[in-house]
Design a protein around this motif. Sequence first.
Motif, PDB file in Angstrom:
ATOM      1  N   TYR A  71     -11.653  22.438  11.489  1.00 32.03           N
ATOM      2  CA  TYR A  71     -12.956  22.045  10.956  1.00 32.03           C
ATOM      3  C   TYR A  71     -13.517  20.843  11.719  1.00 32.03           C
ATOM      4  O   TYR A  71     -14.679  20.838  12.120  1.00 32.03           O
ATOM      5  CB  TYR A  71     -12.857  21.715   9.460  1.00 32.03           C
ATOM      6  N   VAL A  72     -12.687  19.833  11.934  1.00 31.66           N
ATOM      7  CA  VAL A  72     -13.148  18.629  12.646  1.00 31.66           C
ATOM      8  C   VAL A  72     -13.536  18.989  14.077  1.00 31.66           C
ATOM      9  O   VAL A  72     -14.589  18.570  14.567  1.00 31.66           O
ATOM     10  CB  VAL A  72     -12.073  17.518  12.598  1.00 31.66           C
ATOM     11  N   ASP A  73     -12.715  19.782  14.762  1.00 35.53           N
ATOM     12  CA  ASP A  73     -13.010  20.165  16.145  1.00 35.53           C
ATOM     13  C   ASP A  73     -14.312  20.957  16.239  1.00 35.53           C
ATOM     14  O   ASP A  73     -15.147  20.709  17.121  1.00 35.53           O
ATOM     15  CB  ASP A  73     -11.863  20.977  16.732  1.00 35.53           C
ATOM     16  N   LEU A  74     -14.493  21.919  15.343  1.00 31.86           N
ATOM     17  CA  LEU A  74     -15.731  22.710  15.362  1.00 31.86           C
ATOM     18  C   LEU A  74     -16.949  21.845  15.050  1.00 31.86           C
ATOM     19  O   LEU A  74     -18.013  22.020  15.646  1.00 31.86           O
ATOM     20  CB  LEU A  74     -15.633  23.868  14.369  1.00 31.86           C
ATOM     21  N   THR A  75     -16.810  20.908  14.133  1.00 31.48           N
ATOM     22  CA  THR A  75     -17.923  20.024  13.793  1.00 31.48           C
ATOM     23  C   THR A  75     -18.304  19.150  14.993  1.00 31.48           C
ATOM     24  O   THR A  75     -19.486  18.941  15.270  1.00 31.48           O
ATOM     25  CB  THR A  75     -17.570  19.158  12.578  1.00 31.48           C
ATOM     26  N   LEU A  76     -17.308  18.647  15.708  1.00 29.60           N
ATOM     27  CA  LEU A  76     -17.589  17.827  16.894  1.00 29.60           C
ATOM     28  C   LEU A  76     -18.252  18.660  17.993  1.00 29.60           C
ATOM     29  O   LEU A  76     -19.182  18.181  18.662  1.00 29.60           O
ATOM     30  CB  LEU A  76     -16.305  17.186  17.412  1.00 29.60           C
ATOM     31  N   ARG A  77     -17.783  19.898  18.185  1.00 33.69           N
ATOM     32  CA  ARG A  77     -18.432  20.777  19.176  1.00 33.69           C
ATOM     33  C   ARG A  77     -19.875  21.070  18.772  1.00 33.69           C
ATOM     34  O   ARG A  77     -20.763  21.116  19.621  1.00 33.69           O
ATOM     35  CB  ARG A  77     -17.660  22.090  19.300  1.00 33.69           C
ATOM     36  N   ARG A  78     -20.091  21.275  17.499  1.00 35.35           N
ATOM     37  CA  ARG A  78     -21.458  21.506  17.006  1.00 35.35           C
ATOM     38  C   ARG A  78     -22.342  20.311  17.324  1.00 35.35           C
ATOM     39  O   ARG A  78     -23.471  20.472  17.791  1.00 35.35           O
ATOM     40  CB  ARG A  78     -21.421  21.762  15.500  1.00 35.35           C
ATOM     41  N   ASP A  79     -21.842  19.103  17.079  1.00 28.37           N
ATOM     42  CA  ASP A  79     -22.612  17.887  17.380  1.00 28.37           C
ATOM     43  C   ASP A  79     -22.946  17.791  18.866  1.00 28.37           C
ATOM     44  O   ASP A  79     -24.055  17.398  19.243  1.00 28.37           O
ATOM     45  CB  ASP A  79     -21.845  16.637  16.942  1.00 28.37           C
ATOM     46  N   LYS A  80     -21.996  18.159  19.732  1.00 25.90           N
ATOM     47  CA  LYS A  80     -22.239  18.119  21.188  1.00 25.90           C
ATOM     48  C   LYS A  80     -23.322  19.114  21.592  1.00 25.90           C
ATOM     49  O   LYS A  80     -24.194  18.794  22.402  1.00 25.90           O
ATOM     50  CB  LYS A  80     -20.950  18.422  21.955  1.00 25.90           C
ATOM     51  N   MET A  81     -23.269  20.313  21.027  1.00 19.73           N
ATOM     52  CA  MET A  81     -24.271  21.330  21.371  1.00 19.73           C
ATOM     53  C   MET A  81     -25.657  20.914  20.867  1.00 19.73           C
ATOM     54  O   MET A  81     -26.659  21.122  21.559  1.00 19.73           O
ATOM     55  CB  MET A  81     -23.882  22.695  20.787  1.00 19.73           C
ATOM     56  N   ILE A  82     -25.723  20.326  19.712  1.00 18.72           N
ATOM     57  CA  ILE A  82     -27.014  19.839  19.200  1.00 18.72           C
ATOM     58  C   ILE A  82     -27.561  18.747  20.101  1.00 18.72           C
ATOM     59  O   ILE A  82     -28.762  18.710  20.392  1.00 18.72           O
ATOM     60  CB  ILE A  82     -26.883  19.374  17.739  1.00 18.72           C
ATOM     61  N   ALA A  83     -26.693  17.861  20.583  1.00 16.55           N
ATOM     62  CA  ALA A  83     -27.135  16.796  21.494  1.00 16.55           C
ATOM     63  C   ALA A  83     -27.657  17.394  22.797  1.00 16.55           C
ATOM     64  O   ALA A  83     -28.679  16.933  23.332  1.00 16.55           O
ATOM     65  CB  ALA A  83     -25.986  15.831  21.773  1.00 16.55           C
ATOM     66  N   VAL A  84     -26.988  18.408  23.324  1.00 19.79           N
ATOM     67  CA  VAL A  84     -27.455  19.071  24.550  1.00 19.79           C
ATOM     68  C   VAL A  84     -28.818  19.705  24.315  1.00 19.79           C
ATOM     69  O   VAL A  84     -29.746  19.571  25.132  1.00 19.79           O
ATOM     70  CB  VAL A  84     -26.428  20.126  25.027  1.00 19.79           C
ATOM     71  N   LEU A  85     -28.977  20.390  23.200  1.00 16.50           N
ATOM     72  CA  LEU A  85     -30.251  21.058  22.905  1.00 16.50           C
ATOM     73  C   LEU A  85     -31.369  20.054  22.644  1.00 16.50           C
ATOM     74  O   LEU A  85     -32.526  20.304  23.015  1.00 16.50           O
ATOM     75  CB  LEU A  85     -30.080  22.008  21.723  1.00 16.50           C
ATOM     76  N   ASP A  86     -31.043  18.932  22.013  1.00 14.88           N
ATOM     77  CA  ASP A  86     -32.058  17.896  21.814  1.00 14.88           C
ATOM     78  C   ASP A  86     -32.522  17.324  23.145  1.00 14.88           C
ATOM     79  O   ASP A  86     -33.703  17.023  23.319  1.00 14.88           O
ATOM     80  CB  ASP A  86     -31.519  16.771  20.926  1.00 14.88           C
ATOM     81  N   ALA A  87     -31.608  17.192  24.077  1.00 11.97           N
ATOM     82  CA  ALA A  87     -31.950  16.616  25.383  1.00 11.97           C
ATOM     83  C   ALA A  87     -32.657  17.621  26.286  1.00 11.97           C
ATOM     84  O   ALA A  87     -33.597  17.261  27.009  1.00 11.97           O
ATOM     85  CB  ALA A  87     -30.687  16.100  26.067  1.00 11.97           C
ATOM     86  N   GLU A  88     -32.241  18.892  26.271  1.00 12.46           N
ATOM     87  CA  GLU A  88     -32.750  19.874  27.227  1.00 12.46           C
ATOM     88  C   GLU A  88     -33.699  20.899  26.629  1.00 12.46           C
ATOM     89  O   GLU A  88     -34.315  21.666  27.370  1.00 12.46           O
ATOM     90  CB  GLU A  88     -31.566  20.600  27.884  1.00 12.46           C
ATOM     91  N   GLY A  89     -33.795  20.964  25.319  1.00 11.97           N
ATOM     92  CA  GLY A  89     -34.661  21.945  24.674  1.00 11.97           C
ATOM     93  C   GLY A  89     -33.927  23.237  24.385  1.00 11.97           C
ATOM     94  O   GLY A  89     -32.859  23.508  24.936  1.00 11.97           O
TER      95      GLY A  89
END
Length: 150
Positions: A71-89
Motif C-alpha cells: 500500500y505504501v509503495d503504491l501510494t508513493l508511486r501514485r504521488d510520483k506519477m501525479i507530480a510528473v503529470l502536473d509538471a508535463e500535462g
Amino acid sequence: MSKAKPEGERSGNEWRPAPVEAPIVDIEWSTPGAPEGYSPRALKLWADVWELGGPDGIYHAVADYGLVQRYVDLTLRRDKMIAVLDAEGYTVVGSQGQDVQHPAARVLSDIEGRLIPVEDRLGLSPQARHTILIGRAKAAKSAFENWNEE
C-alpha cells in the motif's frame, strides 16, 4: 510389605506432567519497523496505516507486513506519477503530431486500479472499515471487560 521411600531418596520417573507455561497473549502493540530507504513521507504513511488497525488487533504485524508495504509503495508511486503529470500535462505530442495521453497517465490509472483492493483489505474506505470492524474492537473489548468485572 515394603515401605515407601522418603521423598529425597526416590529415583523413579516423575509421574506428574511437567508444568506448562501459558503463552503471553496480551502484549503491548509495537509498530513494525519500516523497510529500508523509506522517505519521511513514506515513514509517516507507514506509521499511520499501522496505527489504524495494529493496536486494536485488526492487523497482524507479521501477516500484514507485506500488504501494508504494498500500500505504501503504491501510494508513493501514485504521488510520483501525479507530480510528473502536473509538471508535463496529461497529453503529449504523438509521433504523427497529434495529442495523445501521457504515458504516466496510463501508469497512474494502473496504480490506482491496484490500490483500491489493497485499501479495502486494510479498511481504508468507509465500507471496508465497517466490514472489518476497525474502530469497534476497543468498544467490544471494553464491553467484555465490563461484563467480566460484574
